[in-house]
Design a protein around this motif. Structure first.
Motif, PDB file in Angstrom:
ATOM      1  N   UNK A 451      42.880  52.905  54.699  1.00 32.70           N
ATOM      2  CA  UNK A 451      44.293  53.034  54.377  1.00 32.70           C
ATOM      3  C   UNK A 451      45.128  52.825  55.635  1.00 32.70           C
ATOM      4  N   UNK A 452      46.287  52.229  55.449  1.00 35.82           N
ATOM      5  CA  UNK A 452      47.220  52.037  56.562  1.00 35.82           C
ATOM      6  C   UNK A 452      48.610  52.479  56.129  1.00 35.82           C
ATOM      7  N   UNK A 453      49.382  52.918  57.089  1.00 34.91           N
ATOM      8  CA  UNK A 453      50.756  53.349  56.838  1.00 34.91           C
ATOM      9  C   UNK A 453      51.714  52.291  57.387  1.00 34.91           C
ATOM     10  N   UNK A 454      52.730  51.846  56.637  1.00 35.91           N
ATOM     11  CA  UNK A 454      53.205  52.422  55.363  1.00 35.91           C
ATOM     12  C   UNK A 454      52.621  51.767  54.118  1.00 35.91           C
ATOM     13  N   UNK A 455      51.886  50.640  54.245  1.00 34.67           N
ATOM     14  CA  UNK A 455      51.407  49.905  53.073  1.00 34.67           C
ATOM     15  C   UNK A 455      49.922  49.613  53.227  1.00 34.67           C
ATOM     16  N   UNK A 456      49.179  49.772  52.128  1.00 38.13           N
ATOM     17  CA  UNK A 456      47.790  49.319  52.039  1.00 38.13           C
ATOM     18  C   UNK A 456      47.725  48.279  50.921  1.00 38.13           C
ATOM     19  N   UNK A 457      47.565  47.005  51.316  1.00 37.36           N
ATOM     20  CA  UNK A 457      47.544  45.907  50.359  1.00 37.36           C
ATOM     21  C   UNK A 457      46.113  45.379  50.259  1.00 37.36           C
ATOM     22  N   UNK A 458      45.478  45.544  49.089  1.00 36.30           N
ATOM     23  CA  UNK A 458      44.086  45.105  48.937  1.00 36.30           C
ATOM     24  C   UNK A 458      44.008  43.675  48.405  1.00 36.30           C
ATOM     25  N   UNK A 459      45.169  43.031  48.202  1.00 36.29           N
ATOM     26  CA  UNK A 459      45.184  41.639  47.760  1.00 36.29           C
ATOM     27  C   UNK A 459      44.805  41.488  46.300  1.00 36.29           C
ATOM     28  N   UNK A 460      44.181  40.348  45.971  1.00 41.74           N
ATOM     29  CA  UNK A 460      43.801  40.045  44.587  1.00 41.74           C
ATOM     30  C   UNK A 460      42.293  40.148  44.427  1.00 41.74           C
ATOM     31  N   UNK A 461      41.857  40.931  43.432  1.00 44.17           N
ATOM     32  CA  UNK A 461      40.441  41.092  43.129  1.00 44.17           C
ATOM     33  C   UNK A 461      40.156  40.515  41.749  1.00 44.17           C
ATOM     34  N   UNK A 462      38.938  39.959  41.581  1.00 44.49           N
ATOM     35  CA  UNK A 462      38.538  39.350  40.316  1.00 44.49           C
ATOM     36  C   UNK A 462      37.349  40.113  39.732  1.00 44.49           C
ATOM     37  N   UNK A 463      37.467  40.447  38.446  1.00 45.34           N
ATOM     38  CA  UNK A 463      36.385  41.160  37.753  1.00 45.34           C
ATOM     39  C   UNK A 463      35.442  40.134  37.135  1.00 45.34           C
ATOM     40  N   UNK A 464      34.508  39.639  37.940  1.00 46.20           N
ATOM     41  CA  UNK A 464      33.624  38.556  37.485  1.00 46.20           C
ATOM     42  C   UNK A 464      32.159  38.945  37.412  1.00 46.20           C
ATOM     43  N   UNK A 465      31.807  40.167  37.777  1.00 44.54           N
ATOM     44  CA  UNK A 465      30.415  40.589  37.697  1.00 44.54           C
ATOM     45  C   UNK A 465      30.192  41.365  36.409  1.00 44.54           C
ATOM     46  N   UNK A 466      29.013  41.161  35.806  1.00 49.34           N
ATOM     47  CA  UNK A 466      28.691  41.899  34.594  1.00 49.34           C
ATOM     48  C   UNK A 466      28.443  43.362  34.938  1.00 49.34           C
ATOM     49  N   UNK A 467      28.915  44.250  34.080  1.00 44.81           N
ATOM     50  CA  UNK A 467      28.626  45.668  34.248  1.00 44.81           C
ATOM     51  C   UNK A 467      27.192  45.943  33.808  1.00 44.81           C
ATOM     52  N   UNK A 468      26.625  47.101  34.179  1.00 44.66           N
ATOM     53  CA  UNK A 468      25.244  47.395  33.788  1.00 44.66           C
ATOM     54  C   UNK A 468      25.059  47.312  32.281  1.00 44.66           C
ATOM     55  N   UNK A 469      23.871  46.884  31.868  1.00 44.14           N
ATOM     56  CA  UNK A 469      23.574  46.763  30.447  1.00 44.14           C
ATOM     57  C   UNK A 469      23.763  48.102  29.744  1.00 44.14           C
ATOM     58  N   UNK A 470      24.339  48.048  28.548  1.00 43.91           N
ATOM     59  CA  UNK A 470      24.522  49.278  27.778  1.00 43.91           C
ATOM     60  C   UNK A 470      23.200  49.670  27.145  1.00 43.91           C
ATOM     61  N   UNK A 471      22.733  50.873  27.438  1.00 45.86           N
ATOM     62  CA  UNK A 471      21.462  51.359  26.903  1.00 45.86           C
ATOM     63  C   UNK A 471      21.763  52.456  25.891  1.00 45.86           C
ATOM     64  N   UNK A 472      21.151  52.351  24.709  1.00 40.94           N
ATOM     65  CA  UNK A 472      21.392  53.302  23.628  1.00 40.94           C
ATOM     66  C   UNK A 472      20.050  53.807  23.122  1.00 40.94           C
ATOM     67  N   UNK A 473      19.897  55.131  23.069  1.00 41.31           N
ATOM     68  CA  UNK A 473      18.705  55.762  22.499  1.00 41.31           C
ATOM     69  C   UNK A 473      19.087  56.390  21.167  1.00 41.31           C
ATOM     70  N   UNK A 474      18.358  56.021  20.116  1.00 45.59           N
ATOM     71  CA  UNK A 474      18.652  56.523  18.777  1.00 45.59           C
ATOM     72  C   UNK A 474      17.635  57.587  18.379  1.00 45.59           C
ATOM     73  N   UNK A 475      18.114  58.610  17.650  1.00 45.33           N
ATOM     74  CA  UNK A 475      17.218  59.637  17.132  1.00 45.33           C
ATOM     75  C   UNK A 475      16.236  59.031  16.131  1.00 45.33           C
TER      76      UNK A 475
END
Length: 646
Positions: A451-475
């Motif tokens: 962090x920096x004072x007075x501004x913290x600019x993280x620029x532009x980020x892209x959400x291009x990575x797949x999130x972890x696989x959804x795992x479901x356990x059924x009764x």
């Protein structure tokens, strides 16, 4: 943004608890009210639309995926990080009720005052772990080591209202008012309808969550006209405990507490009787006013998503908690005529708290509180978040880890941008962050910076990575998988059946299987998911609680249950499976009636083969009106002019 605990942000109404020595009549004869739940909710204004995001956790504070979250008629499912997002939910101006359900857990919920922007929520689900097993038809006692106790008469009914006979698994959870997590574990919020139908703020002396489970995993209730005696210990640091304490049951449909009966102080415990079970609360009621608090720093910047702790000197160390929204505002009901200590926890580098007195309030108020610390620096934190197509992320969130306190914070992304004031320790400015796009189920790379004072600019980020696989356990085997104890069997079931990773059946080589169940020495859960039962295993019902974790991402896990019936027959009995029909309702005109509206044998099987009516005898414990008939072949006839109803 500012510093706060509990891993995920959530917003709660503010409630202060304080003790009162004035005598109040809570006699049973006064506990009647003709105010309907719908009429009571009129206290919270007209309807509006609001947006919500939240995280659902287990008691170990681990995220729970696959949780069904419901706000009114709007639903969502949590992702593998336990996060859900609901837009345009219809709620009331001063009351929103959020419910969370997952198999193997007691239904959780949260009620809060909705505000502009995104309302953040955290709910901890309590595991459905039986404390004891009792038998119907005889008195049963279930107790905890701290003195909590329930005495059952032995009379129970099933969900259809018919008398139940058999073993009853009793789930019993005691929530102490001194538990720092009580606001996340308890249902709703501390608002109730008293015996006269009036709105009250509640001071809790403790809560009980109770679930009664039959041998087929059906939820049971106390039989009509019967009661159970409940005993709750008074926590040590509570003074001036009233001799008579009102009891409040939680309305799971509408999200508030209702006064039902009373408990009396006997030594260091409150003792009372109840006629049904879900959550019960020992609470003292107070008249309330509605207060909005705006938190700002010394430069007048709003303190977004900041915790507010309120304490009453009369209640020693017990407080209540809430969080501001993006504009630094938190609103809710507080007791009238009560001065409170407002605390912002850990608001400087050394971990000390900021505190100040507010109130007493006789009427609804809007106040501003300036929070100051010589060690805290503020920064205008800005950034842009796009998906892989370069379009703004409109349904996502940003996770930030702060190095100086090791906490993780989450902030909603609704228009592809982030612009808020960050308060951080000037002696340690490091952070790491990652953004998540819930619509595309993708994330950005993890970014580290300062962090920096007075501004913290993280620029532009892209959400291009797949999130972890959804795992479901059924009764599995919810109607029971029957095994002969004299013969035993290998591979009686595979717990991985019906389990999926991103919708694809789980392969045993992809996961590691563990179980928290303490089996007898002759029941084995194998690495490939199969279960073996040795011969001469003691008869009984065995619930196999298991967890599967993805090998490539060991934090990506899910849990479920398999039920085994070990019987004392010499020959393994064919497995008969009766499946519910018409769960969405089968509609019949009462003026016309109909024959064969459904056949109850549809979907039923014996050893996996469709049931033939000639192979079975069908009976029903339901007391039908004279004009509804269950026939020997499984069909149901409804005569014309049958009274309307379910």
């Amino acid at each position: 943004m500012s510093i706060f605990k509990n891993y995920f942000l959530f917003v709660l109404c503010l409630f202060l608890f304080s003790c009162n020595d004035e005598p109040v009549d809570f006699s049973a004869s006064s506990l009647t009210s003709e105010i309907t739940p719908q009429e009571f909710l009129e206290n919270f204004g007209s309807t509006m639309e609001a947006r919500f995001m939240g995280k659902i956790l287990d008691e170990a504070k681990e995220p729970l995926s696959g949780v069904l979250v419901q706000i009114g008629n709007t639903t969502a499912i949590t992702n593998e990080q336990g996060v859900f997002s609901i837009e345009n939910a219809t709620v009331q101006e001063k009351f929103a009720f959020i419910k969370a359900n997952k198999t193997g857990y007691i239904e959780g919920s949260r009620a809060l005052t909705p505000k502009t922007g995104v309302n953040l929520v955290e709910i901890v689900l309590l595991e459905m772990e039986p404390e004891a097993v009792i038998n119907s038809g005889e008195e049963g006692v279930v107790s905890l080591s701290n003195g909590t106790k329930i005495v059952f008469s032995g009379d129970f009914i099933n969900p259809q209202g018919a008398a139940y006979s058999g073993q009853v698994r009793v789930v019993l959870k005691h929530l102490k008012p001194t538990d720092a997590e009580i606001v996340n574990k308890m249902p709703g919020m501390l608002v109730g309808q008293d015996a006269e139908g009036s709105l009250k703020v509640l001071e809790t002396y403790g809560m009980l969550a109770v679930a009664l489970i039959g041998t087929s995993d059906e939820e049971l209730q106390l039989a009509n006209g019967t009661t159970a005696q409940i005993t709750l210990p008074v926590v040590n640091n509570l003074s001036n405990a009233p001799q008579v304490m009102p009891l409040w049951s939680f309305n799971e449909d509408y999200g508030f507490w209702k006064q039902e009966g009373e408990a009396t102080l006997q030594g260091d415990k409150y003792v009372g009787e109840v006629s049904h079970f879900s959550f019960w609360n020992w609470d003292y009621p107070y008249p309330s006013v509605y207060v909005c608090i705006d938190l700002v720093d010394t430069n007048g910047n709003p303190l977004s998503y900041t915790p507010i702790n309120l304490y009453s000197p009369a209640l020693n160390s017990i407080g209540t908690y809430g969080y501001t929204n993006a504009s630094g505002t938190e609103c809710g009901l507080v007791p009238r005529s009560d001065q409170m200590v407002l605390v912002v926890p850990d608001y400087n580098c050394s971990g000390n708290n900021f505190s100040t007195l507010i109130g007493p309030f006789e009427n609804d108020q809007n106040i501003t509180v300036t929070v100051a610390s010589p060690d805290i620096v503020d920064s205008s934190f800005i950034g842009v978040f796009n998906n892989c197509d370069g379009e703004p992320v409109t349904n996502g969130y940003l996770e930030i880890d702060l190095a100086f306190n090791g906490e993780t914070y989450v902030f909603p992304i609704t228009d592809g941008t982030m612009s808020l004031y960050v308060n951080y320790c000037g002696l340690n400015t490091a952070y790491t962050l990652q953004a998540v796009d819930l619509d595309a189920n993708q994330i950005t790379q993890e970014i580290s910076g300062n962090f920096t004072n007075p501004i913290t600019d993280i620029g532009t980020l892209f959400t291009c990575q797949d999130t972890p696989n959804e795992i479901i356990a059924q009764n599995d085997g919810m109607d029971g998988i029957e095994v002969s104890n004299s013969l035993g069997a290998t591979g009686v079931v595979n717990v991985l059946d019906n389990d999926t990773i991103d919708g694809v059946a789980v392969n045993a080589t992809e996961v590691t299987i563990t179980s928290s169940t303490n089996f007898p020495n002759n029941i084995f859960l194998n690495a490939d998911g199969t279960i073996d039962v040795n011969e001469n295993t003691p008869t009984g019902t065995y619930d196999v609680f298991y967890t599967i974790c993805e090998n490539v991402n060991t934090n990506n896990c899910a849990s479920a249950t398999v039920t085994l019936f070990v019987t004392n027959t010499d020959d393994t009995t064919a497995t008969i499976n009766a499946v519910d029909d018409g769960m969405d309702g089968i509609e019949v005109s009462n003026s016309l009636g109909a024959t064969g509206v459904v056949n109850v044998l549809d979907n039923d099987t014996i050893d996996g083969v469709e049931v033939n009516a000639n192979e079975v005898t069908i009976t029903s414990s339901t007391n039908f009106p004279n004009n509804i008939f269950l026939n020997a072949d499984g069909t149901i006839d409804v005569n014309e002019n049958t009274p309307t109803g379910t």
